[in-house]
Design a protein around this motif. Structure first.
Motif, PDB file in Angstrom:
ATOM      1  N   VAL A   1       0.833  -1.205   0.000  1.00  0.00           N
ATOM      2  CA  VAL A   1       0.000   0.000   0.000  1.00  0.00           C
ATOM      3  C   VAL A   1       0.871   1.260   0.000  1.00  0.00           C
ATOM      4  O   VAL A   1       2.068   1.191   0.255  1.00  0.00           O
ATOM      5  N   ASN A   2       0.237   2.397  -0.299  1.00  0.00           N
ATOM      6  CA  ASN A   2       0.936   3.679  -0.257  1.00  0.00           C
ATOM      7  C   ASN A   2       0.314   4.558   0.821  1.00  0.00           C
ATOM      8  O   ASN A   2      -0.856   4.385   1.176  1.00  0.00           O
ATOM      9  N   VAL A   3       1.100   5.521   1.267  1.00  0.00           N
ATOM     10  CA  VAL A   3       0.594   6.465   2.260  1.00  0.00           C
ATOM     11  C   VAL A   3      -0.626   7.173   1.666  1.00  0.00           C
ATOM     12  O   VAL A   3      -0.615   7.577   0.497  1.00  0.00           O
TER      13      VAL A   3
ATOM     14  N   ASP B   1      -3.553   5.730   1.131  1.00  0.00           N
ATOM     15  CA  ASP B   1      -4.517   4.739   0.630  1.00  0.00           C
ATOM     16  C   ASP B   1      -5.634   4.482   1.639  1.00  0.00           C
ATOM     17  O   ASP B   1      -5.392   4.461   2.844  1.00  0.00           O
TER      18      ASP B   1
ATOM     19  N   SER C   1       1.184   6.384   7.530  1.00  0.00           N
ATOM     20  CA  SER C   1       2.605   6.416   7.171  1.00  0.00           C
ATOM     21  C   SER C   1       3.156   5.001   7.161  1.00  0.00           C
ATOM     22  O   SER C   1       2.510   4.059   7.631  1.00  0.00           O
TER      23      SER C   1
END
Ligand code: SF4
Ligand code: SF4
Ligand code: SF4
Ligand code: SF4
Lengths: 491, 179
Positions: A49-51, A53, A82
């Motif tokens: 995942v990305n920050v 999401d 984060s």
């Protein structure tokens, strides 16, 4: 059922009454969850995942990092705040990569894999895959990826699946409560695992100080002739895999072998329940029951905790500390490890959090060994702690290894009984760490040698090729000039 | 537990093969001691001992012309096996165990000249002409030879970080008490 005696062992003050009658309660969702990438033995998982999401409950947020690894899932819905390094719930307090999830309060499930409708006719492989994808690891404390253990069924001849409900550590009551309140789920999970392993016999072993758990489990198992529930004597460390196997089968696991080598695979009861959830409902491992206890805790309890809640959240839920604790322990007081602080997250292998007072740990300065021999008499592994410690003190690991220090299960019985309060098990943990580090160094040297040899070969080959090329070119040139000479020869 | 078991097995196999290799060489070589010592050294030919390569250091060791403490990448582990072989007690008090390090290439400074690649005796550096180079940390054994040839000082040494699996308990402090 006939039981077999195990060697040595001790009878510590169990103090389970602090929390044993507390019904499991769910922890209210904390403001943030901290999900470390390494909660298991093996390689860390890899972030998916990305920050920023938005993730749903149960969604995979980090995938398995290799063969010996496990994925991580979102314990609730929310945003990824984060991905950062925070201290691990490990005595070293070393920082490790952790996904920080901010719950949105909706606790909304994502799309889950479909339930396996009839697991007992399903291909064992399907079950193993589901267990692996659900991030299930041994919940008794070892945190070994469960799917790998289930795969042993194809590699070794197994006869018995032994479900470990001994819970021999003082204070801990989470397995007791799980068995009392969710016996059907545990038995179902165990039967599914037995099917995946291809074994036809399941034995559930529970220490006799948990009569309600024995009752509940016996009732849940009554419909299944292949499952047998056995009360085993209260004798620490009965819950150690090797000792439990010996008590049930009379077979001793040889040094450097696994219990699976003598036909018995051991799984913890909470792990069986997680398998039930994964197979029947497609739900990954996103929470676990944790015992919070010790006399420094105002209201000890058994709490169903989302993975990643901070230890501080649990302590606050239990009303905080009544007195400043002398020590904070992850796990039981015998084999548990000190916690580096309250800000570390709860992980999959964490069965208990203990906040102990000075009176409870009764730590005393060590004095000289009086050669009473008590440690030798009670060592459940048949070792001689006093002799091993003497060699380790001089950093003579070779002799300590010959005396069997690598077979020590770090149960702590010797330290606990030693009248001189010598930190014996600390010596053995130190020696095991040093011996493993030496092994790693040796392997690195061996690897360097191999790589250097491969490099030398490659360089040699390249040089030979170049020489051959030059020689060929030279020969060509010579032939050409010879031909030219011939051509140029006036007729 | 499983990990410890498998590492022991791996070690057993590697040690076995070293012995096997040593036996093979013993049969054909003239100076068995030299060959045995050589087999104990990392074999990376990095030259940090001050000799051209591991074989030359082994020759000097066999003749008792060199101290056993010169192999930096081998560290304490190698000193200990050499000491045992030579029947001397290793004086590790003067030996400053270097924290294991690995080479790291600073992307922005690398001009892709490929000089470092040619220098690395374990093929730990990857990269092609004019492209950024990187070091495979697991393969690097910290000999620092690549640093010396880099025209732009793009390579630095980093300590190998302590991880949850490499950390272990320190020695207990109460040491005077077990007899
Ligand atoms: S129990 Fe303690 S005092 Fe007794 S022999 Fe063992 S180390 Fe010595
Ligand atoms: S030597 Fe190890 S196995 Fe034996 S009693 Fe002590 S800690 Fe337990
Ligand atoms: S320090 Fe440089 S030359 Fe030496 S092994 Fe590492 S990458 Fe190769
Ligand atoms: S020697 Fe330095 S500049 Fe040249 S390729 Fe290697 S790192 Fe890059």
């Amino acid at each position: 059922m006939k039981l077999f005696p195990i060697r040595g062992g001790i009878h510590p003050d169990y103090r389970k009454e602090l929390s044993s009658e507390k019904v499991i309660v769910a922890l209210p969702l904390p403001a943030a969850l901290y999900i470390p990438l390494q909660q298991h033995i093996g390689v860390p998982s890899e972030v998916l995942v990305n920050v920023g999401d938005l993730v749903k409950k149960g969604q995979m947020i980090a995938r398995s990092g290799g063969t010996l690894s496990a994925p991580q899932h979102a314990p609730t819905s929310g945003h990824i705040r984060s991905i950062t390094d925070i201290p691990a719930p490990h005595p070293s307090g070393l920082a490790q990569t952790t996904i920080v999830l901010e719950p949105d309060g909706k606790d909304e499930w994502g799309e889950l894999p479909a339930p396996i409708v009839d697991p007992f006719t399903a291909d064992p492989h399907t079950i193993n895959e589901r267990v692996a994808a659900s991030g299930i690891v041994g919940m008794g404390g070892a945190a070994f990826p469960s799917a790998i253990k289930l795969n042993l069924g194809t590699q070794k001849k197994l006869e018995i699946l032994l479900l470990n409900g001994a819970e021999c550590e003082p204070y801990l009551t989470c397995d007791d409560r799980v068995m009392r309140e969710h016996a059907d789920e545990v038995i179902d999970g165990a039967r599914i695992m037995a099917h995946a392993l291809g074994v036809h016999r399941v034995v559930v072993a529970i220490e006799q100080n948990k009569p309600q758990a024995i009752d509940a489990m016996t009732r849940a198992a009554s419909a299944f002739s292949e499952v047998e529930v056995v009360g085993v004597p209260v004798q620490y460390p009965m819950g150690s895999e090797r000792h439990l196997v010996q008590a049930i089968t009379g077979r001793e696991t040889p040094a450097k072998k696994l219990t699976a080598d003598i036909g018995v695979l051991v799984h913890n009861v909470a792990t069986a329940r997680a398998v039930h959830h994964a197979v029947r409902f497609g739900r990954p491992l996103i929470s676990r029951v944790v015992t919070v206890s010790g006399k420094a805790v105002r209201e000890p309890n058994n709490i169903e905790v989302p993975i990643g809640a901070r230890v501080a959240d649990l302590i606050a839920f239990c009303g905080g500390f009544s007195v400043e604790p002398e020590s904070l322990v992850n796990g039981g007081p015998m084999m548990g490890q000190p916690l580096p602080g309250l800000d570390v997250p709860v992980v999959k292998g964490m069965s208990g959090i203990l906040a102990l007072t000075a009176a409870e740990i009764n730590q005393q300065p060590a004095s000289s060994c009086i050669r009473c021999g008590v440690c030798v008499t009670i060592c459940p592994c048949g070792l001689s702690p006093v002799d091993m410690a003497a060699f380790i003190r001089k950093d003579n690991f070779e002799t300590a290894a010959k005396l069997g220090v690598m077979d020590c299960v770090s149960c702590g019985s010797c330290s606990w009984l030693c009248p001189s309060h010598i930190p014996l098990v600390h010596y053995f943990n130190y020696a095991k760490g040093m011996i493993n580090a030496q092994d790693r160094e040796q392997r690195k040297i061996e690897q360097t040698r191999m790589l250097a040899e491969a490099h030398a070969l490659r360089v040699e080959k390249a040089a030979a090729e170049k020489a051959a090329f030059l020689a060929a070119k030279k020969a060509q040139a010579a032939a050409a000039s010879a031909a030219k000479e011939k051509d140029g020869t006036p007729a | 537990m499983l990990l410890a078991v498998s590492s022991l097995t791996i070690m057993g196999v590697t040690l076995g093969s070293i012995l096997g290799a040593a036996a093979y060489f013993l049969a054909v070589e003239e100076d068995p001691l030299e060959e045995e010592l050589k087999a104990m050294l990392p074999g990376s030919q990095c030259g940090q001992c001050g000799y051209v390569g591991c074989s030359q250091y082994a020759v000097a060791l066999a003749k008792d012309e060199a101290p056993i403490t010169l192999c930096t990448p081998g560290g304490k582990a190698v000193i200990e096996v050499l000491a045992k072989k030579m029947g001397v007690t290793a004086d590790l008090s003067e030996h400053e165990e270097k924290v294991p390090e690995y080479a790291f290439i600073i992307e922005d400074l690398c001009i892709g000249c490929t000089r470092c690649i040619k220098e690395c005796s374990v093929d730990a550096i990857m990269g092609a002409n004019k492209l950024m180079h990187t070091v495979i940390a697991e393969a690097c054994h910290g000999c620092e030879k690549c640093i010396q040839v880099c025209p732009t000082d793009a390579i630095v040494m980093h300590p190998v970080p302590l991880t949850l699996s490499s950390w272990h308990w320190a020695k207990p402090e109460d040491q005077h008490v077990v007899h």
